[in-house]
Write an enzyme that holds these catalytic residues in place. Structure first.
Site, PDB file in Angstrom:
ATOM      1  N   ALA A  16      44.449  36.477  36.210  1.00 21.13           N
ATOM      2  CA  ALA A  16      45.045  35.139  36.167  1.00 21.13           C
ATOM      3  C   ALA A  16      44.330  34.262  35.142  1.00 21.13           C
ATOM      4  O   ALA A  16      43.097  34.219  35.098  1.00 21.13           O
ATOM      5  CB  ALA A  16      44.965  34.501  37.548  1.00 21.13           C
ATOM      6  N   GLN A  68      53.399  41.543  37.118  1.00 20.25           N
ATOM      7  CA  GLN A  68      52.897  41.571  38.502  1.00 20.25           C
ATOM      8  C   GLN A  68      53.371  40.347  39.281  1.00 20.25           C
ATOM      9  O   GLN A  68      53.286  39.223  38.786  1.00 20.25           O
ATOM     10  CB  GLN A  68      51.371  41.616  38.534  1.00 20.25           C
ATOM     11  CG  GLN A  68      50.874  41.930  39.942  1.00 20.25           C
ATOM     12  CD  GLN A  68      49.381  41.733  40.138  1.00 20.25           C
ATOM     13  OE1 GLN A  68      48.858  40.642  39.946  1.00 20.25           O
ATOM     14  NE2 GLN A  68      48.696  42.789  40.531  1.00 20.25           N
ATOM     15  N   CYS A  99      45.182  40.123  46.006  1.00 22.80           N
ATOM     16  CA  CYS A  99      44.540  38.826  45.751  1.00 22.80           C
ATOM     17  C   CYS A  99      43.880  38.281  47.024  1.00 22.80           C
ATOM     18  O   CYS A  99      44.533  38.137  48.056  1.00 22.80           O
ATOM     19  CB  CYS A  99      45.563  37.817  45.223  1.00 22.80           C
ATOM     20  SG  CYS A  99      44.791  36.221  44.920  1.00 22.80           S
ATOM     21  N   ARG A 225      37.046  42.891  34.316  1.00 21.77           N
ATOM     22  CA  ARG A 225      35.962  42.044  33.801  1.00 21.77           C
ATOM     23  C   ARG A 225      35.269  42.603  32.566  1.00 21.77           C
ATOM     24  O   ARG A 225      34.844  41.844  31.695  1.00 21.77           O
ATOM     25  CB  ARG A 225      34.951  41.777  34.927  1.00 21.77           C
ATOM     26  CG  ARG A 225      35.504  40.850  35.999  1.00 21.77           C
ATOM     27  CD  ARG A 225      34.641  40.841  37.231  1.00 21.77           C
ATOM     28  NE  ARG A 225      34.630  42.146  37.903  1.00 21.77           N
ATOM     29  CZ  ARG A 225      33.897  42.431  38.964  1.00 21.77           C
ATOM     30  NH1 ARG A 225      33.109  41.513  39.473  1.00 21.77           N
ATOM     31  NH2 ARG A 225      33.954  43.632  39.513  1.00 21.77           N
TER      32      ARG A 225
END
Ligand SMILES: Cc1cc2nc3c(=O)[nH]c(=O)nc-3n(C[C@H](O)[C@H](O)[C@H](O)COP(=O)(O)O)c2cc1C
Length: 320
Positions: A16, A68, A99, A225
């Protein structure tokens, strides 16, 4: 349509506020085989919220791409899948069952669906039906909390529901990002379903990619990440597989990519967004960078795009 996934493919994870068309394009150029939009609200889609619809725009270069979605009801998820199929024709529609953010889970969306397998499967079935010939995949966590680890059980039912691949980030929702991803659960899922399993979680460098494939036998690896400030990771992994070694990005490569990223953002976004996103990505690019604190401060103090461009110029002059 059957999803044809090449073994050992590399996936850029949905993130996001990060995996917009610009970042996806850069990662694709660096070797990511599949990219995903960030999670998009099914509610926003059916209300035709412009900002939400804009989040799903992509270029042909980005294919194969997954859009998504997250949502709290079977009906809303299904309706949004129908709209996505008709208007955007992505290669994949991915359902977010991972999430952990309370704003999402308190309404029953994201990883909250994992608290009730019955509802989770109904959601999956309804999206598969509405998506028609667009393949539907799922990204999920290990379960809601430590005494509700359900990834393998859920995986078997999701396969029966018509889901074509599963990405597993094997932390519980309660864990958020603490502790470590339990790769044993990826292995267990892989041994119990016949659809492709994409492993995710803590692949922080190319060696971890090799280790995850070896330890879990998963069909592909998704990276989040470790791609921040280092989209080269996809190329590094490919180099490691093909040649047995890889190298870190040089200072010049980093400077040139900073410049390229900025120019792509400027073409794509309004001035405020371009400024904010440039600062966000630069804070990652400038990790392990000569005189990092100095350059980071200069960029963070920039008040407009003119400032960014002049810091970029002096960075090029001094470092290349
Ligand atoms: C800033 C950020 C935003 C994220 N947004 C999403 C998202 O929109 N959808 C999703 O499924 N996962 C999202 N995630 C989770 C990642 O896709 C991934 O599952 C997680 O970071 C573990 O992978 P990693 O160890 O490679 O980072 C997000 C993670 C981060 C750090």
């Amino acid at each position: 349509m059957k999803l044809n996934i090449k073994k050992n493919s590399l996936y850029l994870a949905p993130m996001a506020g990060i995996t917009d068309t610009v970042f996806r394009t850069l990662c694709k150029k660096m070797g990511a085989n599949y990219v995903y939009t960030e999670f998009v609200s099914a509610n926003g889609i059916i209300r035709e919220n412009k900002k939400t619809l804009d989040m799903m725009d992509f270029t042909e270069f980005e294919r194969p791409i997954g859009i998504q979605i997250f949502g709290e009801t079977v009906e809303v998820l299904a309706k949004s899948a129908e709209i996505i199929r008709e208007r955007f024709s992505p290669d994949i529609i991915d359902i977010n069952f991972g999430c952990p953010v309370p704003k999402v889970t308190t309404k029953g969306a994201g990883s909250a669906a994992m608290k009730n397998l019955d509802i989770m499967i109904k959601m999956a079935e309804s999206v598969v039906k509405a998506a028609k010939d667009t393949p539907v995949t799922v990204k999920m966590r290990a379960g809601w909390c430590n005494d509700q680890i359900i990834s393998t059980e859920a995986g078997k039912l999701l396969e029966q529901a018509g889901i074509q691949a599963i990405t597993l980030h094997p932390r519980t929702s309660k864990q958020r990002f603490t502790g470590t991803a339990n790769w044993d659960l990826i292995k267990d899922l892989k041994e119990n379903v016949s659809i492709p399993v994409i492993g995710n979680g803590d692949v922080i460098n190319p060696d971890k990619y090799v280790q995850m494939i070896k330890d879990t036998k998963c069909d592909g690896v998704m990276i989040a990440r470790a791609a921040l400030g280092n989209p080269w990771i996809f190329k590094q992994i490919k180099d490691l597989i093909e040649t047995g070694s890889y190298s870190e990005a040089t200072v010049s490569e980093k400077v040139y990519l900073c410049e390229k990223h900025y120019h792509l953002l400027r073409e794509e976004k309004n001035e405020t967004l371009c400024l904010n996103l440039t600062k966000k990505h630069y804070s990652w690019y400038l990790k392990n960078f000569p005189n990092a604190a100095f350059w980071r401060t200069k960029f963070m103090q920039s008040e407009n795009l003119y400032d960014i461009e002049s810091v970029l110029k002096s960075m090029k002059r001094e470092l290349i």
